[in-house]
Design a protein around this motif. Structure first.
Motif, mmCIF file in Angstrom:
data_model
loop_
_atom_site.group_PDB
_atom_site.id
_atom_site.type_symbol
_atom_site.label_atom_id
_atom_site.label_comp_id
_atom_site.label_asym_id
_atom_site.label_seq_id
_atom_site.Cartn_x
_atom_site.Cartn_y
_atom_site.Cartn_z
ATOM 1 N N TYR A 30 0.824 -1.200 0.000
ATOM 2 C CA TYR A 30 0.000 0.000 0.000
ATOM 3 C C TYR A 30 0.866 1.261 0.000
ATOM 4 C CZ TYR A 30 -3.401 -3.520 1.372
ATOM 5 O OH TYR A 30 -4.189 -4.635 1.405
ATOM 6 N N SER A 31 0.279 2.360 -0.419
ATOM 7 C CA SER A 31 1.009 3.636 -0.470
ATOM 8 C C SER A 31 0.448 4.605 0.564
ATOM 9 C CB SER A 31 0.933 4.236 -1.869
ATOM 10 O OG SER A 31 -0.409 4.402 -2.276
ATOM 11 N N ASP A 32 0.086 4.090 1.725
ATOM 12 C CA ASP A 32 -0.437 4.929 2.798
ATOM 13 C C ASP A 32 0.577 5.991 3.201
ATOM 14 O OD1 ASP A 32 -2.006 2.570 2.671
ATOM 15 O OD2 ASP A 32 -2.783 2.991 4.659
ATOM 16 N N ARG A 33 0.075 7.020 3.875
ATOM 17 C CA ARG A 33 0.958 8.054 4.395
ATOM 18 C C ARG A 33 2.015 7.402 5.284
ATOM 19 N NH1 ARG A 33 -2.604 10.507 6.875
ATOM 20 N NH2 ARG A 33 -2.147 10.033 9.048
ATOM 21 N N PRO A 34 3.314 7.622 5.001
ATOM 22 C CA PRO A 34 4.359 6.904 5.737
ATOM 23 C C PRO A 34 4.446 7.326 7.200
ATOM 24 C CG PRO A 34 5.355 8.542 4.296
ATOM 25 C CD PRO A 34 3.890 8.500 3.952
ATOM 26 N N THR A 35 4.736 6.361 8.032
ATOM 27 C CA THR A 35 4.979 6.585 9.457
ATOM 28 C C THR A 35 6.484 6.612 9.681
ATOM 29 O OG1 THR A 35 2.922 5.526 10.123
ATOM 30 C CG2 THR A 35 4.672 5.603 11.766
ATOM 31 N N ALA A 36 6.942 7.548 10.509
ATOM 32 C CA ALA A 36 8.382 7.674 10.789
ATOM 33 C C ALA A 36 8.758 6.862 12.023
ATOM 34 C CB ALA A 36 8.745 9.145 10.996
ATOM 35 N N PHE A 37 10.006 6.412 12.060
ATOM 36 C CA PHE A 37 10.542 5.789 13.267
ATOM 37 C C PHE A 37 11.996 6.195 13.414
ATOM 38 C CE2 PHE A 37 11.515 2.735 9.931
ATOM 39 C CZ PHE A 37 12.768 2.244 10.248
ATOM 40 N N ASP A 38 12.478 6.108 14.644
ATOM 41 C CA ASP A 38 13.849 6.508 14.943
ATOM 42 C C ASP A 38 14.793 5.398 14.517
ATOM 43 O OD1 ASP A 38 16.251 7.371 15.913
ATOM 44 O OD2 ASP A 38 15.524 7.863 17.922
ATOM 45 N N ARG A 39 15.531 5.630 13.458
ATOM 46 C CA ARG A 39 16.406 4.586 12.906
ATOM 47 C C ARG A 39 17.606 4.293 13.786
ATOM 48 N NH1 ARG A 39 18.086 5.978 7.058
ATOM 49 N NH2 ARG A 39 18.934 3.859 7.210
ATOM 50 N N GLU A 96 23.418 -2.677 10.989
ATOM 51 C CA GLU A 96 24.166 -2.217 9.821
ATOM 52 C C GLU A 96 23.312 -1.328 8.918
ATOM 53 O OE1 GLU A 96 26.166 -4.128 5.853
ATOM 54 O OE2 GLU A 96 26.687 -5.065 7.775
ATOM 55 N N LEU A 97 22.038 -1.656 8.751
ATOM 56 C CA LEU A 97 21.177 -0.892 7.846
ATOM 57 C C LEU A 97 20.426 0.225 8.559
ATOM 58 C CD1 LEU A 97 19.738 -3.716 5.564
ATOM 59 C CD2 LEU A 97 21.795 -2.342 5.273
ATOM 60 N N LEU A 99 18.002 0.280 10.923
ATOM 61 C CA LEU A 99 16.565 0.068 10.814
ATOM 62 C C LEU A 99 15.883 0.051 12.176
ATOM 63 C CD1 LEU A 99 16.438 -2.551 7.916
ATOM 64 C CD2 LEU A 99 15.990 -0.090 7.811
ATOM 65 N N GLY A 100 16.494 0.703 13.156
ATOM 66 C CA GLY A 100 15.842 0.862 14.445
ATOM 67 C C GLY A 100 15.885 -0.389 15.289
ATOM 68 N N PRO A 101 15.134 -0.371 16.401
ATOM 69 C CA PRO A 101 15.143 -1.524 17.300
ATOM 70 C C PRO A 101 14.492 -2.743 16.668
ATOM 71 C CG PRO A 101 13.484 0.045 17.987
ATOM 72 C CD PRO A 101 14.271 0.715 16.900
ATOM 73 N N VAL A 102 15.044 -3.905 16.960
ATOM 74 C CA VAL A 102 14.462 -5.152 16.474
ATOM 75 C C VAL A 102 13.153 -5.418 17.213
ATOM 76 C CG1 VAL A 102 14.766 -7.654 16.353
ATOM 77 C CG2 VAL A 102 16.678 -6.132 15.813
ATOM 78 N N LEU A 103 12.139 -5.791 16.467
ATOM 79 C CA LEU A 103 10.832 -6.147 17.034
ATOM 80 C C LEU A 103 10.827 -7.653 17.258
ATOM 81 C CD1 LEU A 103 8.867 -3.971 14.490
ATOM 82 C CD2 LEU A 103 9.222 -3.409 16.913
ATOM 83 N N ARG A 104 11.038 -8.068 18.491
ATOM 84 C CA ARG A 104 11.206 -9.498 18.785
ATOM 85 C C ARG A 104 9.908 -10.103 19.300
ATOM 86 N NH1 ARG A 104 12.762 -12.425 23.532
ATOM 87 N NH2 ARG A 104 13.611 -14.472 22.983
ATOM 88 N N TRP A 105 9.538 -11.230 18.701
ATOM 89 C CA TRP A 105 8.351 -11.974 19.114
ATOM 90 C C TRP A 105 8.784 -13.398 19.472
ATOM 91 C CZ3 TRP A 105 3.760 -13.597 15.461
ATOM 92 C CH2 TRP A 105 2.741 -14.159 16.247
ATOM 93 N N PRO A 106 9.002 -13.690 20.753
ATOM 94 C CA PRO A 106 9.380 -15.054 21.156
ATOM 95 C C PRO A 106 8.164 -15.970 21.133
ATOM 96 C CG PRO A 106 9.239 -13.632 23.084
ATOM 97 C CD PRO A 106 8.962 -12.760 21.893
ATOM 98 N N ILE A 107 8.282 -17.094 20.468
ATOM 99 C CA ILE A 107 7.143 -17.986 20.246
ATOM 100 C C ILE A 107 7.134 -19.124 21.266
ATOM 101 C CG2 ILE A 107 6.040 -19.530 18.596
ATOM 102 C CD1 ILE A 107 5.907 -16.585 17.828
ATOM 103 N N LEU A 158 10.435 2.832 5.531
ATOM 104 C CA LEU A 158 11.521 1.869 5.410
ATOM 105 C C LEU A 158 11.146 0.607 6.171
ATOM 106 C CD1 LEU A 158 14.637 4.179 5.975
ATOM 107 C CD2 LEU A 158 13.834 3.231 3.807
ATOM 108 N N PRO A 159 11.712 -0.536 5.792
ATOM 109 C CA PRO A 159 11.342 -1.774 6.482
ATOM 110 C C PRO A 159 11.815 -1.798 7.929
ATOM 111 C CG PRO A 159 13.141 -2.155 4.931
ATOM 112 C CD PRO A 159 12.657 -0.765 4.682
ATOM 113 N N ARG A 160 10.981 -2.324 8.807
ATOM 114 C CA ARG A 160 11.394 -2.647 10.161
ATOM 115 C C ARG A 160 11.978 -4.053 10.167
ATOM 116 N NH1 ARG A 160 9.443 0.598 14.264
ATOM 117 N NH2 ARG A 160 11.196 -0.433 15.306
ATOM 118 N N VAL A 161 12.655 -4.398 11.254
ATOM 119 C CA VAL A 161 13.213 -5.744 11.404
ATOM 120 C C VAL A 161 12.392 -6.494 12.441
ATOM 121 C CG1 VAL A 161 15.222 -7.113 12.058
ATOM 122 C CG2 VAL A 161 15.524 -5.007 10.733
#
Length: 328
Positions: A30-39, A96-97, A99-107, A158-161
């Motif tokens: 989608y081309s929604d209005r982009p949301t910013a995050f602290d890289r 390295e890229l 891309l901000g904090p890693v979003l971790r989901w422990p299963i 930009l992609p999140r991790v």
């Protein structure tokens, strides 16, 4: 040959993600209005993760597979023995890229798709409704919080991790449930959809406590597909439909040369006894399962053991214990 590489495995932060080309047509969302995050936000867990990210030793095959997942906008399913760096890879790429904090989901076996998407404090919302006059505007969004998966699917430029850790421990249905979100780049929050006529936008907290995400009509729509790392210790098989939609990477057991590089990256040159412990580790690894972080612990412990005559083999015995239950 390396001109196409966005992630280079150097550990040095750069803005190469800006050079990532547009996605293939079948992976455009989608081309929604982009949301910013602290890289350059902190990693969101503990102080150990920046070190692991910088010290991660990516081999050429790993670098190529990471870039394949980035270009194709597909999840990266990473398998391998415990301690080979499956989880650390996500942090290395995010560092390295930039891309901000890693979003971790422990299963766990009890994890459901909704756990990863969002949480809703219904009791808190009802209590506020009882206290607030009907004509008073209410910030409904503060009773919601996106989960790691939900945050990763928000419309960031930009992609999140996203790290989905140990997905092989999940209920049998979770991998297929994930497929729909990954394929469509979309999910709905019914509690917000129901009030869309009176509340068009809601500002919802992301999993990393960064800037709030604007959600329109209860719909979260992906703009830049996240870099997704799914780790597995090989405890179960996955459906063919799931495997077909993943880029697959198997991390091999580290060679002696890679072990030396890993020890140096984490503990530096000041480890004169490291070579002896690496030899002990390799010998024991040939007889049973050991993890690389056990070697790091042995080298660290031996460094701080008192006396130059300390028996390094005895120090190794304290931590180089087999992971195989039948070898205990």
């Amino acid at each position: 040959m390396d001109d196409w590489l966005i992630y280079r495995g150097s550990g040095e932060p750069h803005d190469g993600i800006q050079d990532l080309p547009a996605p293939p047509p079948w992976r455009a969302f989608y081309s929604d209005r982009p949301t910013a995050f602290d890289r350059d936000h902190a990693y969101g867990l503990s102080d150990r993760w920046p070190l692991r990210a910088v010290a991660y030793q990516a081999d050429p095959k790993t670098v190529e597979m990471v870039n394949t997942a980035l270009y194709l906008r597909r999840p990266l399913l990473v398998t391998g023995d415990p301690g080979v760096g499956k989880s650390s890879l996500a942090y290395a790429v995010a560092h390295e890229l930039r891309l901000g904090p890693v979003l971790r989901w422990p299963i766990t076996s009890r994890s459901t798709l909704k756990d990863g998407l969002y949480r809703y404090d219904a009791i808190g919302r009802l209590e506020e409704a009882d206290r607030t006059p009907a004509a008073t505007p209410v910030d409904v969004g503060r009773y919601f919080r996106l989960g790691p998966l939900g945050t990763a699917m928000a419309p960031y430029a930009l992609p999140r991790v996203l790290l989905v850790d140990e997905i092989d421990k999940s209920d049998i249905d979770l991998p297929n449930d994930l497929l729909d979100v990954f394929e469509e780049g979309f999910f709905e929050i019914p509690e917000l959809s129901r009030v869309a006529d009176t509340l068009t936008d809601a500002q919802v907290r992301p999993a990393d406590d960064g800037r709030r995400v604007a959600i329109t009509a209860g719909q979260v729509r992906c703009r830049a597909f996240p870099f997704v790392v799914l780790t597995s210790n090989g405890e179960r098989d996955f459906p063919p439909a799931f495997l077909r939609r993943c880029v697959r990477l198997h991390l091999p057991t580290p060679s002696p040369e890679r072990l030396r590089a890993i020890v140096h990256a984490h503990l530096g040159e000041a480890a004169p006894h490291a070579e002896q412990l690496i030899s002990l580790f390799l010998d024991r690894r040939s007889k049973g399962e050991l993890a690389t972080d056990q070697l790091l612990q042995a080298v660290y412990l031996a460094r701080h053991a008192q006396g130059d005559t300390t028996d390094r083999g005895h120090v190794a015995d304290l931590v180089l214990q087999f992971l195989n239950q039948d070898r205990l």
